[in-house]
Design an enzyme around this catalytic site. Structure first.
Site, PDB file in Angstrom:
ATOM      1  N   CYS A 183      39.408  26.598  36.105  1.00  0.00           N
ATOM      2  CA  CYS A 183      39.530  27.970  36.601  1.00  0.00           C
ATOM      3  C   CYS A 183      39.015  28.903  35.513  1.00  0.00           C
ATOM      4  O   CYS A 183      39.595  28.980  34.424  1.00  0.00           O
ATOM      5  CB  CYS A 183      40.975  28.307  36.951  1.00  0.00           C
ATOM      6  SG  CYS A 183      41.181  30.007  37.542  1.00  0.00           S
ATOM      7  N   CYS A 444      47.841  51.002  42.007  1.00  0.00           N
ATOM      8  CA  CYS A 444      47.295  49.688  42.336  1.00  0.00           C
ATOM      9  C   CYS A 444      46.937  49.597  43.817  1.00  0.00           C
ATOM     10  O   CYS A 444      46.701  48.508  44.337  1.00  0.00           O
ATOM     11  CB  CYS A 444      48.277  48.577  41.956  1.00  0.00           C
ATOM     12  SG  CYS A 444      49.893  48.713  42.739  1.00  0.00           S
TER      13      CYS A 444
END
EC number: 2.1.1.190
Length: 488
Positions: A183, A444
């Site tokens: 990853c 956000c």
């Protein structure tokens, strides 16, 4: 993934498009990108098509997977004209293939173009949802595009039929776990742990009852929280300790809810991150909310305080203060700071963080008088707002739901003071209360920021003097941003 019902400017980054009826049969021209990083096109009959994997300006063919009356959802099958901004994904698990990881959505788009898409999303949301245009656009806050994710929730599953254990993110649009062997958004040392973690869980007696490993990296400690549904055997405890010794990690165990999280072995260096611009160290527990991207967080805090421009004689309120990520830096600049948060547990940890930093500060670097209180900020009223006293400046950093009740209370006070016809009367003793001269709002969710900005600008007596994006989550469609409001 749900597609929007219509292709509105608030949802997309628009480009010039050709007449769909002039294209070869089955071809689509992608004219924009939506908030889920899907390309947006229109058929000749005007029907909107959301296309996974397609980018603006591309001519493509796509396979429709879901149909509604006025939109379709499809998957890219062929590119006839490629965007100049298309890049080769770095991660082998990213893509549209079967089993592809769903952790990222935009690795096929140039990193700079990703930021431009997010900036347009922010501006379009502010205008179309809040009817607000910032007077200035802030330069985007950017950082490393890879190895940035210091927090992650990795799912775990023992697949007995395949004789293996999977540890990672879920597949695209699936409840299955991707077969991740690497990853590229995780720190390199955590990326290197993925295969050893699979081997560890596979060797444990509890391999079938450990559904999750939560990652939390501090500046000097890497913590792993193992969720286990049954008590661990002494042999499994020994395996965890051996793994920790070999790989230099700190194990925490979670037998039930988040409040049951505890260290496997007490002692060792505490989990913490630094804010070097302010001489602050922030201890935290691995399940506490902290920003995923520490590189961006440092810049975010510094810019927010620079925009707020706090002076030594001013009182500041930090709404939704959490652990004190902004509160403690504010205490290096203000006369007095009040941090307000909904969680009693977070308030207690914020207070402990303040006391620890105050104790370690030099005589000439003592923090300002700072208090923390727990308050339900989603049930704010003018009376409750005034009870916390006047402040010269506000820092607002809410969760995705935004700060509607806070903005509404501020708007109600302003409307009452200007004598609006439908305004409710203010509580007794409110004459001495003054609204903040400046607000810095860290968001956000651009939609809830736009909603709250509309209240502040059109009903609470503020101007939106600046706004810009914060690329906290490269390669995802997540949009973080910051806006500044000044009293008119």
């Amino acid at each position: 993934m749900s597609a929007p019902a219509t292709d509105t400017p608030a949802d997309s980054l628009s480009t010039t498009s050709a007449n769909p009826s002039t294209l070869p049969e089955g071809w689509l021209e992608v004219t924009s990108m939506d908030l889920d990083a899907q390309g947006v096109a229109r058929r000749a009959d005007g029907k909107v098509v959301f296309i996974d994997g397609a980018l603006p300006t591309e001519l493509v063919s796509a396979r429709t997977g879901r149909r509604k009356n006025n939109w379709e959802q499809a998957q890219l099958t062929e590119i006839h004209r490629e965007s100049s901004l298309r890049v080769r994904p770095l991660c082998p698990h990213f893509g549209l293939h079967e089993g592809a990881c769903g952790g990222c959505k935009m690795q096929h788009l140039d990193a700079g173009a990703q930021v431009a898409v997010k900036q347009r999303v922010l501006e379009d949301n502010l205008w179309h949802l809040g009817k607000v245009r910032p007077e200035n656009i802030l330069r985007p806050i950017e950082g490393p595009a890879w190895r940035y994710r210091w927090r992650a929730r990795l799912s775990v599953r023992h697949v007995a039929k395949k004789g293996t254990v999977l540890v990672g993110f879920h597949e695209r649009k699936s409840r299955y776990i991707a077969d991740m062997q690497t990853c590229k958004i995780l720190p390199a040392h955590v990326d290197a742990l993925l295969m050893p973690l699979r081997a560890l869980i596979g060797a444990m007696d509890a391999r079938d009852t450990c559904p999750q490993i939560e990652l939390a990296c501090g500046d000097r400690v890497t913590a792993l929280v193992l969720r286990h549904l049954q008590p661990l055997s002494s042999a499994d405890i020994a395996r965890l300790r051996a793994f920790a010794a070999e790989h230099g990690v700190q194990w925490w165990l979670q037998p039930k809810g988040p409040d049951t999280v505890h260290l496997l072995d007490e002692g060792g260096e505490p989990l913490a991150y630094d804010l070097p611009d302010f001489g602050i160290t922030m201890p935290f527990r691995p399940t506490d909310f902290t920003q995923v991207n520490p590189h961006i967080n440092r810049v975010l805090v510094s810019r927010a305080l620079r925009l707020l421009d706090v002076r030594r004689d001013e009182r500041v309120i930090d709404w939704f203060c959490g652990l004190g990520n902004f509160t403690l830096p504010l205490a290096t600049q203000a006369r007095e700071v009040l941090g307000i948060e909904g969680s009693e547990a977070l308030v207690a940890r914020a207070r402990a963080n303040f006391e620890q930093n105050q104790a370690s500060a030099g005589v000439d670097k003592r923090l300002a008088a700072t208090n923390f209180v727990a308050r339900n900020l989603f049930e704010m009223t003018p009376e409750l707002l005034m009870a916390d006293g006047s402040a010269d400046k506000w820092l607002v950093d809410p969760p995705r739901e935004g700060a509607f009740a806070l903005a509404k209370a501020l708007a109600d006070i302003h409307q009452a003071r200007i004598g609006a016809a439908d305004a409710a009367p203010l509580p007794a003793g409110s004459d001495g209360w003054a609204p903040p001269a400046r607000i810095v709002y860290v968001s956000c969710n651009p939609a809830t920021l736009a909603r709250d900005a509309g209240l502040l600008v059109h009903q609470a007596g503020y101007r939106c003097t600046a706004a810009g994006v914060v690329n906290m989550f490269p390669h995802t469609a997540h949009v973080e941003s910051m806006a500044v409001f000044e009293r008119t």
